[in-house]
Design a protein around this motif. Structure first.
Motif, PDB file in Angstrom:
ATOM      1  N   ALA A 114       0.958  -1.321  -0.505  1.00  0.00           N
ATOM      2  CA  ALA A 114       0.023   0.492  -0.208  1.00  0.00           C
ATOM      3  C   ALA A 114       0.674   0.938  -0.279  1.00  0.00           C
ATOM      4  CB  ALA A 114      -0.814   0.036   1.115  1.00  0.00           C
ATOM      5  N   ASP A 115       2.144   1.274   0.594  1.00  0.00           N
ATOM      6  CA  ASP A 115       3.095   1.699   0.632  1.00  0.00           C
ATOM      7  C   ASP A 115       3.615   2.752  -0.646  1.00  0.00           C
ATOM      8  OD1 ASP A 115       3.838   4.202   2.720  1.00  0.00           O
ATOM      9  OD2 ASP A 115       5.696   3.094   3.015  1.00  0.00           O
ATOM     10  N   ILE A 116       3.351   1.457  -1.478  1.00  0.00           N
ATOM     11  CA  ILE A 116       4.011   1.683  -2.562  1.00  0.00           C
ATOM     12  C   ILE A 116       3.118   1.991  -3.675  1.00  0.00           C
ATOM     13  CG2 ILE A 116       5.164  -0.036  -4.635  1.00  0.00           C
ATOM     14  CD1 ILE A 116       6.736  -1.864  -2.722  1.00  0.00           C
ATOM     15  N   GLY A 117       1.835   1.489  -3.630  1.00  0.00           N
ATOM     16  CA  GLY A 117       1.043   2.322  -4.271  1.00  0.00           C
ATOM     17  C   GLY A 117       0.916   3.454  -4.114  1.00  0.00           C
ATOM     18  N   TRP A 118       1.180   4.549  -2.502  1.00  0.00           N
ATOM     19  CA  TRP A 118       1.277   5.684  -2.279  1.00  0.00           C
ATOM     20  C   TRP A 118       1.683   6.579  -2.949  1.00  0.00           C
ATOM     21  CZ3 TRP A 118       1.630   7.881   2.707  1.00  0.00           C
ATOM     22  CH2 TRP A 118       1.644   9.517   3.032  1.00  0.00           C
ATOM     23  N   ALA A 119       2.600   5.569  -3.170  1.00  0.00           N
ATOM     24  CA  ALA A 119       4.210   6.138  -3.681  1.00  0.00           C
ATOM     25  C   ALA A 119       3.969   6.163  -5.244  1.00  0.00           C
ATOM     26  CB  ALA A 119       5.917   5.664  -3.441  1.00  0.00           C
ATOM     27  N   LEU A 120       3.345   5.368  -5.821  1.00  0.00           N
ATOM     28  CA  LEU A 120       3.413   5.027  -7.777  1.00  0.00           C
ATOM     29  C   LEU A 120       2.207   5.837  -7.747  1.00  0.00           C
ATOM     30  CD1 LEU A 120       3.221   1.311  -7.945  1.00  0.00           C
ATOM     31  CD2 LEU A 120       5.107   3.157  -8.613  1.00  0.00           C
ATOM     32  N   GLY A 121       1.186   6.254  -6.886  1.00  0.00           N
ATOM     33  CA  GLY A 121       0.311   7.622  -7.223  1.00  0.00           C
ATOM     34  C   GLY A 121       0.808   9.258  -7.401  1.00  0.00           C
ATOM     35  N   VAL A 122       1.527   8.904  -6.161  1.00  0.00           N
ATOM     36  CA  VAL A 122       1.893  10.750  -6.347  1.00  0.00           C
ATOM     37  C   VAL A 122       3.245  10.781  -6.964  1.00  0.00           C
ATOM     38  CG1 VAL A 122       2.574  12.336  -4.870  1.00  0.00           C
ATOM     39  CG2 VAL A 122       0.961  10.695  -3.888  1.00  0.00           C
ATOM     40  N   TRP A 123       3.848  10.023  -7.093  1.00  0.00           N
ATOM     41  CA  TRP A 123       4.835  10.048  -8.332  1.00  0.00           C
ATOM     42  C   TRP A 123       4.860  10.286  -9.658  1.00  0.00           C
ATOM     43  CZ3 TRP A 123       7.061  14.222  -5.848  1.00  0.00           C
ATOM     44  CH2 TRP A 123       7.403  13.704  -4.715  1.00  0.00           C
ATOM     45  N   GLY A 124       3.575   9.304  -9.880  1.00  0.00           N
ATOM     46  CA  GLY A 124       3.634   9.111 -10.882  1.00  0.00           C
ATOM     47  C   GLY A 124       2.892  10.103 -12.025  1.00  0.00           C
ATOM     48  N   ALA A 125       1.578  10.728 -10.711  1.00  0.00           N
ATOM     49  CA  ALA A 125       0.400  11.425 -11.490  1.00  0.00           C
ATOM     50  C   ALA A 125       1.728  12.762 -11.847  1.00  0.00           C
ATOM     51  CB  ALA A 125      -0.051  12.066 -10.274  1.00  0.00           C
ATOM     52  N   MET A 126       2.487  12.956 -10.597  1.00  0.00           N
ATOM     53  CA  MET A 126       2.872  14.301 -10.824  1.00  0.00           C
ATOM     54  C   MET A 126       4.307  14.530 -11.603  1.00  0.00           C
ATOM     55  SD  MET A 126       3.645  17.656 -10.543  1.00  0.00           S
ATOM     56  CE  MET A 126       3.647  18.329  -8.842  1.00  0.00           C
ATOM     57  N   ALA A 127       4.820  12.694 -12.211  1.00  0.00           N
ATOM     58  CA  ALA A 127       5.683  12.973 -13.474  1.00  0.00           C
ATOM     59  C   ALA A 127       4.952  12.981 -15.466  1.00  0.00           C
ATOM     60  CB  ALA A 127       5.947  11.440 -13.360  1.00  0.00           C
ATOM     61  N   GLY A 128       3.925  12.502 -14.499  1.00  0.00           N
ATOM     62  CA  GLY A 128       3.166  12.583 -15.402  1.00  0.00           C
ATOM     63  C   GLY A 128       2.464  14.030 -16.219  1.00  0.00           C
ATOM     64  N   THR A 129       2.203  14.614 -15.508  1.00  0.00           N
ATOM     65  CA  THR A 129       1.942  16.222 -15.024  1.00  0.00           C
ATOM     66  C   THR A 129       3.024  16.614 -16.024  1.00  0.00           C
ATOM     67  OG1 THR A 129       0.370  16.206 -13.272  1.00  0.00           O
ATOM     68  CG2 THR A 129       1.458  17.978 -14.389  1.00  0.00           C
ATOM     69  N   LEU A 130       4.402  16.389 -15.432  1.00  0.00           N
ATOM     70  CA  LEU A 130       5.292  17.620 -16.049  1.00  0.00           C
ATOM     71  C   LEU A 130       5.283  17.239 -17.551  1.00  0.00           C
ATOM     72  CD1 LEU A 130       7.888  16.801 -12.663  1.00  0.00           C
ATOM     73  CD2 LEU A 130       6.618  19.733 -13.867  1.00  0.00           C
ATOM     74  N   LEU A 131       5.741  15.587 -17.596  1.00  0.00           N
ATOM     75  CA  LEU A 131       6.038  14.880 -18.941  1.00  0.00           C
ATOM     76  C   LEU A 131       4.601  15.246 -20.384  1.00  0.00           C
ATOM     77  CD1 LEU A 131       6.962  11.440 -18.229  1.00  0.00           C
ATOM     78  CD2 LEU A 131       8.115  13.036 -19.391  1.00  0.00           C
ATOM     79  N   LEU A 132       3.225  16.094 -19.492  1.00  0.00           N
ATOM     80  CA  LEU A 132       3.137  16.161 -19.835  1.00  0.00           C
ATOM     81  C   LEU A 132       2.903  17.904 -20.548  1.00  0.00           C
ATOM     82  CD1 LEU A 132      -0.246  16.027 -21.377  1.00  0.00           C
ATOM     83  CD2 LEU A 132      -1.487  16.684 -18.933  1.00  0.00           C
ATOM     84  N   LEU A 133       3.364  18.858 -19.589  1.00  0.00           N
ATOM     85  CA  LEU A 133       4.100  20.132 -20.280  1.00  0.00           C
ATOM     86  C   LEU A 133       4.835  20.627 -20.933  1.00  0.00           C
ATOM     87  CD1 LEU A 133       3.624  21.432 -16.421  1.00  0.00           C
ATOM     88  CD2 LEU A 133       2.265  22.492 -18.141  1.00  0.00           C
TER      89      LEU A 133
END
Length: 147
Positions: A60-79
């Motif tokens: 679940a802790d890994i899930g939290w990290a993937l959710g948070v950092w995956g979303a921010m990475a997706g945002t920066l990659l979108l930019l």
């Protein structure tokens, strides 16, 4: 590619809004993981809430990290107009899925008792935003806007 290689205006609006939106979970994650006083006091977390989050199983802790950092990475990659934004948003959905299985699937009563009944509604909003961002990035990649 779009007309004359121009980026559609809505990409900047969506990516900018996504960046602002994802600053919240990033600050939550960093603040909680570092046990920063500014976060723990500002969020007004009770000791039992902190203990509950500290007791997350590793998956679940890994899930939290993937959710948070995956979303921010997706945002920066979108930019950056990168097609890899699609993959990053997919990673964030996997992480959100793991967290949701733990928080709602396995510990729903405990989760709601500690964080309030509204927590499930907020989780639903998070899911809607995460899914929308994935499909938006996928559509922009399909149109050639993301390289």
């Amino acid at each position: 590619m779009t007309q004359a290689g121009k980026t559609p205006w809505h990409l900047w609006v969506v990516a900018g809004a996504s960046f602002l939106w994802h600053l919240i979970p990033v600050s939550d994650y960093v603040g909680f993981k570092t046990k920063a006083a500014w976060y723990l006091e500002g969020a007004q977390l009770k000791p039992e809430q902190i203990a509950w989050i500290d007791a997350y199983p590793i998956w679940a802790d890994i899930g939290w990290a993937l959710g948070v950092w995956g979303a921010m990475a997706g945002t920066l990659l979108l930019l950056a107009r990168s097609r890899h934004a699609v993959t990053a948003f997919l990673v964030s959905l996997v992480g959100l899925g793991l967290m949701s299985v733990y928080q709602v699937g396995l510990k729903s009563a405990e989760y709601q008792a500690l964080f309030g009944a509204g927590v499930l509604g907020f989780l639903a909003v998070i899911w809607v935003v995460a899914i929308a961002l994935f499909f938006y990035a996928r559509a922009m990649a399909a149109k050639g806007v993301l390289r």
